[in-house]
Motif scaffolding. Structure first.
Motif, short mmCIF file in Angstrom:
data_model
loop_
_atom_site.label_atom_id
_atom_site.label_comp_id
_atom_site.label_asym_id
_atom_site.label_seq_id
_atom_site.Cartn_x
_atom_site.Cartn_y
_atom_site.Cartn_z
N ALA A 1 -3.74 -1.08 5.39
CA ALA A 1 -4.25 -0.08 4.45
C ALA A 1 -4.08 1.32 5.02
O ALA A 1 -3.66 2.24 4.31
N VAL B 1 -7.31 1.04 -0.94
CA VAL B 1 -7.65 0.88 0.48
C VAL B 1 -8.84 -0.05 0.64
O VAL B 1 -8.84 -0.94 1.51
N SER C 1 -11.39 2.24 5.55
CA SER C 1 -11.08 0.87 5.99
C SER C 1 -12.12 0.36 6.97
O SER C 1 -12.54 -0.80 6.90
N SER D 1 -8.22 7.19 5.21
CA SER D 1 -8.03 5.75 5.02
C SER D 1 -8.58 4.96 6.19
O SER D 1 -9.07 3.84 6.01
N LEU E 1 0.83 -1.21 0.00
CA LEU E 1 0.00 0.00 0.00
C LEU E 1 0.86 1.26 0.00
O LEU E 1 0.51 2.25 -0.65
N HIS F 1 -7.00 -6.53 5.71
CA HIS F 1 -5.76 -5.81 6.01
C HIS F 1 -6.03 -4.33 6.28
O HIS F 1 -5.37 -3.45 5.73
N SER F 2 -6.97 -4.05 7.16
CA SER F 2 -7.35 -2.66 7.43
C SER F 2 -6.21 -1.85 8.01
O SER F 2 -5.96 -0.71 7.61
N ALA G 1 -7.65 -3.67 0.04
CA ALA G 1 -6.88 -4.21 1.17
C ALA G 1 -7.78 -4.47 2.37
O ALA G 1 -7.67 -5.51 3.03
N ALA G 2 -8.67 -3.55 2.68
CA ALA G 2 -9.56 -3.72 3.84
C ALA G 2 -10.52 -4.88 3.62
O ALA G 2 -10.83 -5.61 4.56
N THR H 1 -0.90 3.49 3.42
CA THR H 1 -1.33 4.66 2.66
C THR H 1 -0.82 5.94 3.30
O THR H 1 -0.33 6.84 2.61
#
Length: 132
Positions: free
Chosen positions: A75, A63, A118, A114, A17, A71-72, A66-67, A79
């Motif tokens: 992210a 984002v 997320s 983000s 990210l 993977h919050s 990934a979330a 980011t």
């Protein structure tokens, strides 16, 4: 003594990210360094609205992706670090030192944005029931 595989595996989403954020900054904003002078003599820029909107849309997709994969934290962290680094490198040529105000604002804004995206994406994941 290298980095252990579990540590690298845990860091990989955040590193990806961060890399996506730096590349997105370079693609959307990094090439435009000039200011635009309007017919009335006022100055704007260096970025146009469409450039910033493109950066936001690109990072929104990254984002959310990934979330949605769980993977919050990566992210948010990746980011934030990537955009902060890109802003610092891009704006550090300002001799007044005021560029750091902008860098801190980019850091705070990217963290909050983000984190909200997320959290909403993570809440809406299909593999988890909503809790109250």
């Amino acid at each position: 003594m290298g980095v252990h595989r579990p540590v690298l595996r845990a860091m990989a989403p955040a590193l990806v990210l961060a890399g996506v954020s730096v590349v997105a900054w370079a693609a959307w904003l990094g090439w435009d360094q000039g200011q635009d002078v309007r017919a009335d003599g006022s100055v704007s820029g260096p970025y146009a609205v469409w450039q910033v909107a493109g950066l936001v849309a690109t990072l929104l997709a990254a984002v959310c992706c990934a979330a949605a994969r769980g993977h919050s934290a990566a992210a948010v962290g990746g980011t934030t670090v990537g955009l902060t680094l890109a802003a610092y490198v891009d704006w550090s040529g300002d001799s007044s030192g005021l560029f750091m105000v902008g860098v801190v604002l980019v850091m705070a804004g990217s963290f909050v944005a983000s984190a909200v995206v997320s959290a909403v994406t993570d809440t809406l994941r299909r593999d988890r029931p909503l809790t109250r």
